[in-house]
Design a protein around this motif. Sequence first.
Motif, PDB file in Angstrom:
ATOM      1  N   ILE A   1       3.715  -3.517 -13.778  1.00 54.56           N
ATOM      2  CA  ILE A   1       2.600  -2.661 -14.189  1.00 54.56           C
ATOM      3  C   ILE A   1       1.346  -2.986 -13.392  1.00 54.56           C
ATOM      4  N   VAL A   2       1.031  -4.274 -13.245  1.00 55.01           N
ATOM      5  CA  VAL A   2      -0.140  -4.672 -12.459  1.00 55.01           C
ATOM      6  C   VAL A   2       0.019  -4.213 -11.016  1.00 55.01           C
ATOM      7  N   THR A   3       1.217  -4.373 -10.466  1.00 53.88           N
ATOM      8  CA  THR A   3       1.464  -3.944  -9.083  1.00 53.88           C
ATOM      9  C   THR A   3       1.229  -2.449  -8.928  1.00 53.88           C
ATOM     10  N   ALA A   4       1.700  -1.652  -9.888  1.00 59.91           N
ATOM     11  CA  ALA A   4       1.509  -0.204  -9.815  1.00 59.91           C
ATOM     12  C   ALA A   4       0.034   0.157  -9.893  1.00 59.91           C
ATOM     13  N   LEU A   5      -0.698  -0.513 -10.765  1.00 62.10           N
ATOM     14  CA  LEU A   5      -2.132  -0.240 -10.877  1.00 62.10           C
ATOM     15  C   LEU A   5      -2.870  -0.619  -9.601  1.00 62.10           C
ATOM     16  N   VAL A   6      -2.518  -1.742  -9.026  1.00 57.82           N
ATOM     17  CA  VAL A   6      -3.166  -2.189  -7.791  1.00 57.82           C
ATOM     18  C   VAL A   6      -2.831  -1.242  -6.642  1.00 57.82           C
ATOM     19  N   ASP A   7      -1.563  -0.824  -6.553  1.00 56.57           N
ATOM     20  CA  ASP A   7      -1.172   0.107  -5.488  1.00 56.57           C
ATOM     21  C   ASP A   7      -1.939   1.424  -5.602  1.00 56.57           C
ATOM     22  N   ARG A   8      -2.101   1.919  -6.828  1.00 61.52           N
ATOM     23  CA  ARG A   8      -2.851   3.161  -7.009  1.00 61.52           C
ATOM     24  C   ARG A   8      -4.326   2.951  -6.648  1.00 61.52           C
ATOM     25  N   HIS A   9      -4.856   1.792  -6.970  1.00 56.70           N
ATOM     26  CA  HIS A   9      -6.243   1.465  -6.616  1.00 56.70           C
ATOM     27  C   HIS A   9      -6.417   1.444  -5.104  1.00 56.70           C
ATOM     28  N   ASP A  10      -5.433   0.910  -4.384  1.00 59.91           N
ATOM     29  CA  ASP A  10      -5.505   0.870  -2.923  1.00 59.91           C
ATOM     30  C   ASP A  10      -5.442   2.270  -2.328  1.00 59.91           C
ATOM     31  N   GLU A  11      -4.636   3.140  -2.956  1.00 62.36           N
ATOM     32  CA  GLU A  11      -4.493   4.501  -2.439  1.00 62.36           C
ATOM     33  C   GLU A  11      -5.746   5.329  -2.709  1.00 62.36           C
ATOM     34  N   ALA A  12      -6.236   5.241  -3.943  1.00 66.04           N
ATOM     35  CA  ALA A  12      -7.398   6.040  -4.350  1.00 66.04           C
ATOM     36  C   ALA A  12      -8.068   5.310  -5.504  1.00 66.04           C
ATOM     37  N   PRO A  13      -9.174   4.611  -5.253  1.00 65.59           N
ATOM     38  CA  PRO A  13      -9.805   3.777  -6.284  1.00 65.59           C
ATOM     39  C   PRO A  13     -10.154   4.508  -7.576  1.00 65.59           C
ATOM     40  N   ASP A  14     -10.405   5.830  -7.502  1.00 68.86           N
ATOM     41  CA  ASP A  14     -10.777   6.574  -8.701  1.00 68.86           C
ATOM     42  C   ASP A  14      -9.576   7.143  -9.450  1.00 68.86           C
ATOM     43  N   ALA A  15      -8.373   7.012  -8.885  1.00 69.65           N
ATOM     44  CA  ALA A  15      -7.190   7.625  -9.481  1.00 69.65           C
ATOM     45  C   ALA A  15      -6.621   6.734 -10.586  1.00 69.65           C
ATOM     46  N   SER A  16      -5.945   7.367 -11.544  1.00 70.80           N
ATOM     47  CA  SER A  16      -5.356   6.650 -12.681  1.00 70.80           C
ATOM     48  C   SER A  16      -3.861   6.876 -12.721  1.00 70.80           C
ATOM     49  N   LEU A  17      -3.186   6.061 -13.520  1.00 76.18           N
ATOM     50  CA  LEU A  17      -1.769   6.221 -13.793  1.00 76.18           C
ATOM     51  C   LEU A  17      -1.601   6.665 -15.239  1.00 76.18           C
ATOM     52  N   SER A  18      -0.734   7.627 -15.475  1.00 77.63           N
ATOM     53  CA  SER A  18      -0.481   8.102 -16.827  1.00 77.63           C
ATOM     54  C   SER A  18       0.383   7.098 -17.584  1.00 77.63           C
ATOM     55  N   LEU A  19       0.496   7.305 -18.890  1.00 72.88           N
ATOM     56  CA  LEU A  19       1.366   6.449 -19.696  1.00 72.88           C
ATOM     57  C   LEU A  19       2.796   6.486 -19.174  1.00 72.88           C
TER      58      LEU A  19
END
Length: 407
Positions: A325-343
Amino acid sequence: MNPCPIRCRDGFHVVSATRAEDTRACVVIVPGPSASAARADAAFAEIERVHALLDHPLIPKVAARGVASGTPYIELACDAVIDGVDLTRLLIDAGSKVPPGSAAGLITSLRGAMQAAHAVTDPKRGRPVCIGRVSCADVLFSREGRWYLIGYGRDAPREGARQEQVDRVLEFQAPEVAAGGEPTPAGDDTALSLLALSLRHAVQGSAASAGDVARDTPAMDIDPAERPGGRERRVRRAPAQARKSAEGTDAASDFLHLVMPCSEAPDPEGFASLVASLLAGRAPPLLSSDAAPACPPTLFLGFEVRWIATEDGVKHTLGHALSRIVTALVDRHDEAPDASLSLQELLDAGWPGERPVAEAGANRVYVALTQLRRMGLRDVIQRDEHGYRIAPRAVIRFVSPRTERAS
């Protein structure tokens, strides 16, 4: 049917239940073990009389009053399951703070209910209907986050066996009411203001604690009204004739000024959502971008994200699901800092290939996010309308295996 205690005292028991005839949720009040049936019946008659005068969605109607198996009871038409005392404890246990606008939404709505009561003249007493005293036990909440104000006529949640007020629930009242005087609309506003002040510690961006003020600010530089407890003392000591009328007093504005670094519009829907999340056993809303700390939070990640740490340097080992989960959040942050991941995206990341039912899957994610939050990521993980993300301003640092071995 299915009774569940909300608040039980020796005087009265307030119970959540469902009606046998139509399974509708309701709140039932019955006498406690130390209260006589005669006294309980008199109290219920006064509650029924006063509630019948009022018409506001936050003040529940009396659905029934009678005697069952020799025990008097009164039934309120509301679906509450918890009161504000236990809700406050849930907030503390979750380590959560209420967004300022949500807190303001609660207070302004309660004041609206009080003002609706003030507009009604009690024919028996010849004066506006007032609550007089108010406490967190007088505010009941449903599983969906709706709230109700009770306590009109007689305040059963706080009343002890001999009609004294139980001391385990804090109550708030104007000085003249405490001295035995009659309640007034201005006194009700004072009581509500004091209740709001007592809750400011649970609001994001609230004033510093007394200890923080004492450590960080010279006493002579603080306005007496701003010192710890100063506003409470000022409100309590103001003589009744010097206070503004109910129409001129704005308890909500005073509340916003006290607990928020900047003014926000009242958001009752936001507070209801928070309550519903807490009662569903889910992680409450995490820190929003509007309440981001002044300094960007820093997240340290160990090799293959086997552990995490924040500025305090304490390492927390991650299990497989939390690591993913942390890895997915970090990867999304690297791609687009303002983007979120859904449940769903977080569920797929944490438990790839598994397809639990929707509610069970969502609960998995909420539990995981709560665990991460307790590991120090309160300021790192944010929630928005699209899901969850690493704070856009967060600094992420990977610790190399060599550095790990050296430390």
